[in-house]
Design a protein around this motif. Structure first.
Motif, PDB file in Angstrom:
ATOM      1  N   ALA A 160     110.190  24.417  19.178  1.00 35.35           N
ATOM      2  CA  ALA A 160     108.871  24.212  18.570  1.00 35.35           C
ATOM      3  C   ALA A 160     108.191  22.979  19.149  1.00 35.35           C
ATOM      4  CB  ALA A 160     109.018  24.079  17.053  1.00 35.35           C
ATOM      5  N   LEU A 161     108.956  21.941  19.439  1.00 34.56           N
ATOM      6  CA  LEU A 161     108.390  20.719  20.017  1.00 34.56           C
ATOM      7  C   LEU A 161     107.827  20.961  21.413  1.00 34.56           C
ATOM      8  CD1 LEU A 161     111.056  18.088  18.879  1.00 34.56           C
ATOM      9  CD2 LEU A 161     108.680  18.239  18.105  1.00 34.56           C
ATOM     10  N   VAL A 162     108.488  21.807  22.197  1.00 32.82           N
ATOM     11  CA  VAL A 162     107.983  22.110  23.545  1.00 32.82           C
ATOM     12  C   VAL A 162     106.723  22.961  23.450  1.00 32.82           C
ATOM     13  CG1 VAL A 162     108.533  23.073  25.807  1.00 32.82           C
ATOM     14  CG2 VAL A 162     110.331  21.981  24.459  1.00 32.82           C
ATOM     15  N   LEU A 163     106.738  23.967  22.588  1.00 32.55           N
ATOM     16  CA  LEU A 163     105.552  24.809  22.390  1.00 32.55           C
ATOM     17  C   LEU A 163     104.373  23.950  21.933  1.00 32.55           C
ATOM     18  CD1 LEU A 163     107.349  27.699  20.491  1.00 32.55           C
ATOM     19  CD2 LEU A 163     106.088  28.020  22.627  1.00 32.55           C
ATOM     20  N   PHE A 164     104.625  23.044  21.021  1.00 29.68           N
ATOM     21  CA  PHE A 164     103.595  22.128  20.514  1.00 29.68           C
ATOM     22  C   PHE A 164     103.038  21.257  21.631  1.00 29.68           C
ATOM     23  CE2 PHE A 164     103.437  17.602  18.900  1.00 29.68           C
ATOM     24  CZ  PHE A 164     102.110  17.630  18.507  1.00 29.68           C
ATOM     25  N   THR A 165     103.917  20.726  22.470  1.00 30.19           N
ATOM     26  CA  THR A 165     103.490  19.850  23.567  1.00 30.19           C
ATOM     27  C   THR A 165     102.551  20.576  24.514  1.00 30.19           C
ATOM     28  OG1 THR A 165     105.525  18.536  23.469  1.00 30.19           O
ATOM     29  CG2 THR A 165     104.292  18.493  25.545  1.00 30.19           C
ATOM     30  N   TYR A 166     102.902  21.797  24.894  1.00 31.91           N
ATOM     31  CA  TYR A 166     102.073  22.562  25.827  1.00 31.91           C
ATOM     32  C   TYR A 166     100.720  22.919  25.206  1.00 31.91           C
ATOM     33  CZ  TYR A 166     106.277  23.150  28.729  1.00 31.91           C
ATOM     34  OH  TYR A 166     107.383  22.937  29.509  1.00 31.91           O
ATOM     35  N   CYS A 167     100.734  23.323  23.935  1.00 31.94           N
ATOM     36  CA  CYS A 167      99.479  23.678  23.262  1.00 31.94           C
ATOM     37  C   CYS A 167      98.595  22.449  23.106  1.00 31.94           C
ATOM     38  CB  CYS A 167      99.789  24.291  21.896  1.00 31.94           C
ATOM     39  SG  CYS A 167      98.360  25.060  21.087  1.00 31.94           S
ATOM     40  N   LEU A 168      99.214  21.323  22.767  1.00 29.36           N
ATOM     41  CA  LEU A 168      98.472  20.068  22.624  1.00 29.36           C
ATOM     42  C   LEU A 168      97.832  19.664  23.941  1.00 29.36           C
ATOM     43  CD1 LEU A 168      97.622  17.508  21.115  1.00 29.36           C
ATOM     44  CD2 LEU A 168      99.907  16.575  21.572  1.00 29.36           C
ATOM     45  N   GLN A 169      98.569  19.757  25.039  1.00 31.27           N
ATOM     46  CA  GLN A 169      98.017  19.367  26.331  1.00 31.27           C
ATOM     47  C   GLN A 169      96.844  20.260  26.721  1.00 31.27           C
ATOM     48  OE1 GLN A 169      98.848  16.605  28.434  1.00 31.27           O
ATOM     49  NE2 GLN A 169      96.821  17.316  29.070  1.00 31.27           N
ATOM     50  N   GLN A 170      96.952  21.541  26.418  1.00 29.27           N
ATOM     51  CA  GLN A 170      95.849  22.459  26.738  1.00 29.27           C
ATOM     52  C   GLN A 170      94.589  22.055  25.974  1.00 29.27           C
ATOM     53  OE1 GLN A 170      94.166  25.018  24.809  1.00 29.27           O
ATOM     54  NE2 GLN A 170      92.969  25.489  26.661  1.00 29.27           N
ATOM     55  N   ARG A 171      94.751  21.675  24.724  1.00 33.29           N
ATOM     56  CA  ARG A 171      93.617  21.271  23.912  1.00 33.29           C
ATOM     57  C   ARG A 171      93.035  19.935  24.384  1.00 33.29           C
ATOM     58  NH1 ARG A 171      93.755  23.107  17.899  1.00 33.29           N
ATOM     59  NH2 ARG A 171      94.355  25.284  18.145  1.00 33.29           N
ATOM     60  N   LEU A 172      93.902  19.024  24.761  1.00 32.31           N
ATOM     61  CA  LEU A 172      93.434  17.737  25.273  1.00 32.31           C
ATOM     62  C   LEU A 172      92.660  17.915  26.573  1.00 32.31           C
ATOM     63  CD1 LEU A 172      96.685  15.678  24.585  1.00 32.31           C
ATOM     64  CD2 LEU A 172      94.459  15.277  23.501  1.00 32.31           C
ATOM     65  N   THR A 173      93.175  18.769  27.439  1.00 33.59           N
ATOM     66  CA  THR A 173      92.505  19.031  28.717  1.00 33.59           C
ATOM     67  C   THR A 173      91.155  19.697  28.498  1.00 33.59           C
ATOM     68  OG1 THR A 173      94.639  19.264  29.847  1.00 33.59           O
ATOM     69  CG2 THR A 173      92.706  20.202  30.948  1.00 33.59           C
ATOM     70  N   SER A 174      91.120  20.691  27.607  1.00 31.11           N
ATOM     71  CA  SER A 174      89.868  21.400  27.322  1.00 31.11           C
ATOM     72  C   SER A 174      88.810  20.461  26.754  1.00 31.11           C
ATOM     73  CB  SER A 174      90.126  22.541  26.334  1.00 31.11           C
ATOM     74  OG  SER A 174      90.982  23.512  26.895  1.00 31.11           O
ATOM     75  N   GLY A 175      89.258  19.471  25.973  1.00 31.52           N
ATOM     76  CA  GLY A 175      88.317  18.536  25.372  1.00 31.52           C
ATOM     77  C   GLY A 175      87.927  17.396  26.279  1.00 31.52           C
ATOM     78  N   GLY A 176      88.581  17.280  27.444  1.00 36.62           N
ATOM     79  CA  GLY A 176      88.267  16.211  28.378  1.00 36.62           C
ATOM     80  C   GLY A 176      88.744  14.842  27.934  1.00 36.62           C
ATOM     81  N   PHE A 177      89.791  14.815  27.113  1.00 36.73           N
ATOM     82  CA  PHE A 177      90.290  13.543  26.589  1.00 36.73           C
ATOM     83  C   PHE A 177      91.261  12.890  27.565  1.00 36.73           C
ATOM     84  CE2 PHE A 177      89.469  16.167  22.743  1.00 36.73           C
ATOM     85  CZ  PHE A 177      88.392  15.437  22.264  1.00 36.73           C
ATOM     86  N   HIS A 178      91.271  11.571  27.565  1.00 38.41           N
ATOM     87  CA  HIS A 178      92.165  10.816  28.441  1.00 38.41           C
ATOM     88  C   HIS A 178      93.495  10.545  27.729  1.00 38.41           C
ATOM     89  CE1 HIS A 178      88.826  10.512  31.120  1.00 38.41           C
ATOM     90  NE2 HIS A 178      88.118   9.765  30.291  1.00 38.41           N
ATOM     91  N   VAL A 179      94.169  11.635  27.399  1.00 38.68           N
ATOM     92  CA  VAL A 179      95.465  11.590  26.724  1.00 38.68           C
ATOM     93  C   VAL A 179      96.345  12.668  27.336  1.00 38.68           C
ATOM     94  CG1 VAL A 179      96.697  11.691  24.518  1.00 38.68           C
ATOM     95  CG2 VAL A 179      94.303  10.922  24.570  1.00 38.68           C
ATOM     96  N   THR A 180      97.596  12.335  27.610  1.00 38.37           N
ATOM     97  CA  THR A 180      98.532  13.321  28.146  1.00 38.37           C
ATOM     98  C   THR A 180      99.678  13.526  27.170  1.00 38.37           C
ATOM     99  OG1 THR A 180      99.819  11.640  29.352  1.00 38.37           O
ATOM    100  CG2 THR A 180      97.999  12.723  30.536  1.00 38.37           C
ATOM    101  N   ALA A 181     100.267  14.714  27.218  1.00 34.73           N
ATOM    102  CA  ALA A 181     101.395  15.049  26.351  1.00 34.73           C
ATOM    103  C   ALA A 181     102.500  15.679  27.185  1.00 34.73           C
ATOM    104  CB  ALA A 181     100.946  16.008  25.243  1.00 34.73           C
ATOM    105  N   ASN A 182     103.696  15.145  27.083  1.00 33.07           N
ATOM    106  CA  ASN A 182     104.846  15.675  27.815  1.00 33.07           C
ATOM    107  C   ASN A 182     106.067  15.742  26.906  1.00 33.07           C
ATOM    108  OD1 ASN A 182     103.921  15.911  30.731  1.00 33.07           O
ATOM    109  ND2 ASN A 182     103.378  13.783  30.309  1.00 33.07           N
ATOM    110  N   ALA A 183     106.945  16.684  27.206  1.00 33.78           N
ATOM    111  CA  ALA A 183     108.217  16.805  26.498  1.00 33.78           C
ATOM    112  C   ALA A 183     109.332  16.353  27.429  1.00 33.78           C
ATOM    113  CB  ALA A 183     108.449  18.247  26.055  1.00 33.78           C
ATOM    114  N   VAL A 184     110.351  15.702  26.876  1.00 34.38           N
ATOM    115  CA  VAL A 184     111.456  15.220  27.701  1.00 34.38           C
ATOM    116  C   VAL A 184     112.787  15.711  27.138  1.00 34.38           C
ATOM    117  CG1 VAL A 184     110.156  13.159  28.344  1.00 34.38           C
ATOM    118  CG2 VAL A 184     111.747  13.037  26.445  1.00 34.38           C
ATOM    119  N   ASP A 185     113.731  15.874  28.042  1.00 29.80           N
ATOM    120  CA  ASP A 185     115.107  16.268  27.707  1.00 29.80           C
ATOM    121  C   ASP A 185     116.019  15.114  28.105  1.00 29.80           C
ATOM    122  OD1 ASP A 185     117.662  17.274  27.560  1.00 29.80           O
ATOM    123  OD2 ASP A 185     117.306  18.987  28.880  1.00 29.80           O
TER     124      ASP A 185
END
Length: 279
Positions: A160-185
């Motif tokens: 769920a955390l990985v799915l959330f990260t990818y969806c969040l990044q798509q929304r941030l990119t679409s909105g043109g925000f200067h924020v990045t989201a990544n998941a780490v192992d």
């Protein structure tokens, strides 16, 4: 790993807020970090990620201070615990590991957006696990009510955390925000997360852990890389292992599932799913 991440980020000159549900451990961590006389500073603030009320109170106190937020590291978690519920009635793995971070991140997004710039994006780093490869998300039984399995619940929360990260990044990119989201192992790390293993497994783990498992400092290295490396400036939507971009599970790239989980998560924590509008 949380301590090692905080210690290293403080050594880089950052002002670090260690947020956790143990005041004794948190204050102790701050004291140890301060004794190193790093350029940065650290403080402890209480938050219980298994409580939606506690998360909201923490965020409100943080916002009242008017501080910027350039890096958010979602690191807290439980593993293989017997079936238990959060105070809001969620299965503990799903509620703490995932929903707690989902709500915390969303409530801090406006601060992150204001803090990021074109030259220096704010960063969201979320700690997942290789167990997410075996995770299953069933939208009509997100909390494993039909058949509880501690390993399955843990794996599900990490997927769920990985799915959330990818969806969040798509929304941030679409909105043109200067924020990045990544998941780490972080890999297999010798921490207290394994305390819920059965006794025979605990005995078998001890000699193996010292040989094959990573130290907390080694486990924290990928989170630190995602949070502070110049190579990750402006880079989001990645799953990182050993400081390298790695393929996550096939399921994690299912955009329809990402959106469905996001919407359901908003409903569960009481958020309006209004997208990420440009202010």
């Amino acid at each position: 790993m949380g301590y090692e991440t905080a210690r290293h980020l403080t050594s880089l000159g950052m002002y670090v807020v260690i947020a956790g549900n143990s005041k004794e451990e948190g204050v102790g961590a701050v004291k140890k970090i301060q004794e190193e006389n790093y350029e940065g500073k650290a403080e402890f603030q209480y938050v219980d990620l298994a409580s939606l009320k506690s998360i909201r109170q923490f965020v409100q106190k943080f916002k009242d201070r008017g501080l910027p937020l350039h890096v958010l590291v979602n690191n807290a978690g439980v593993m293989l615990v017997p079936e238990r519920k959060t105070e809001d009635g969620f299965e503990l793995h799903f509620g703490l590991n995932y929903l707690g971070h989902f709500l915390l991140t969303n409530l801090l997004l406006d601060t992150l957006k204001k803090s990021g710039t074109a030259d220096s994006c704010a960063r969201i780093v979320t700690v997942s696990s290789a167990t997410h490869y075996g995770g299953v998300i069933t939208m009509d039984d997100l909390q494993g009510r039909l058949c509880y399995c501690s390993h399955g619940a843990y794996s599900q929360s990490k997927l769920a955390l990985v799915l959330f990260t990818y969806c969040l990044q798509q929304r941030l990119t679409s909105g043109g925000f200067h924020v990045t989201a990544n998941a780490v192992d972080p890999g297999m790390v010798n921490t207290d997360l394994y305390q819920n293993l059965c006794s025979p497994a605990q005995l078998a783990k001890r000699p193996v852990a010292w040989l094959l498992f990573r130290t907390p400092a080694e486990g924290a290295s990928t989170s630190i890389y995602a949070a502070a490396s110049s190579e990750m400036e402006g880079v989001g939507g990645c799953y990182l292992y050993n400081g390298q971009r790695t393929q996550s599970s096939d399921t994690s790239y299912n955009e329809d599932l990402q959106v469905k989980l996001w919407k359901q998560s908003c409903a569960l924590v009481g958020l309006k799913d209004e997208g990420l509008r440009v202010d």
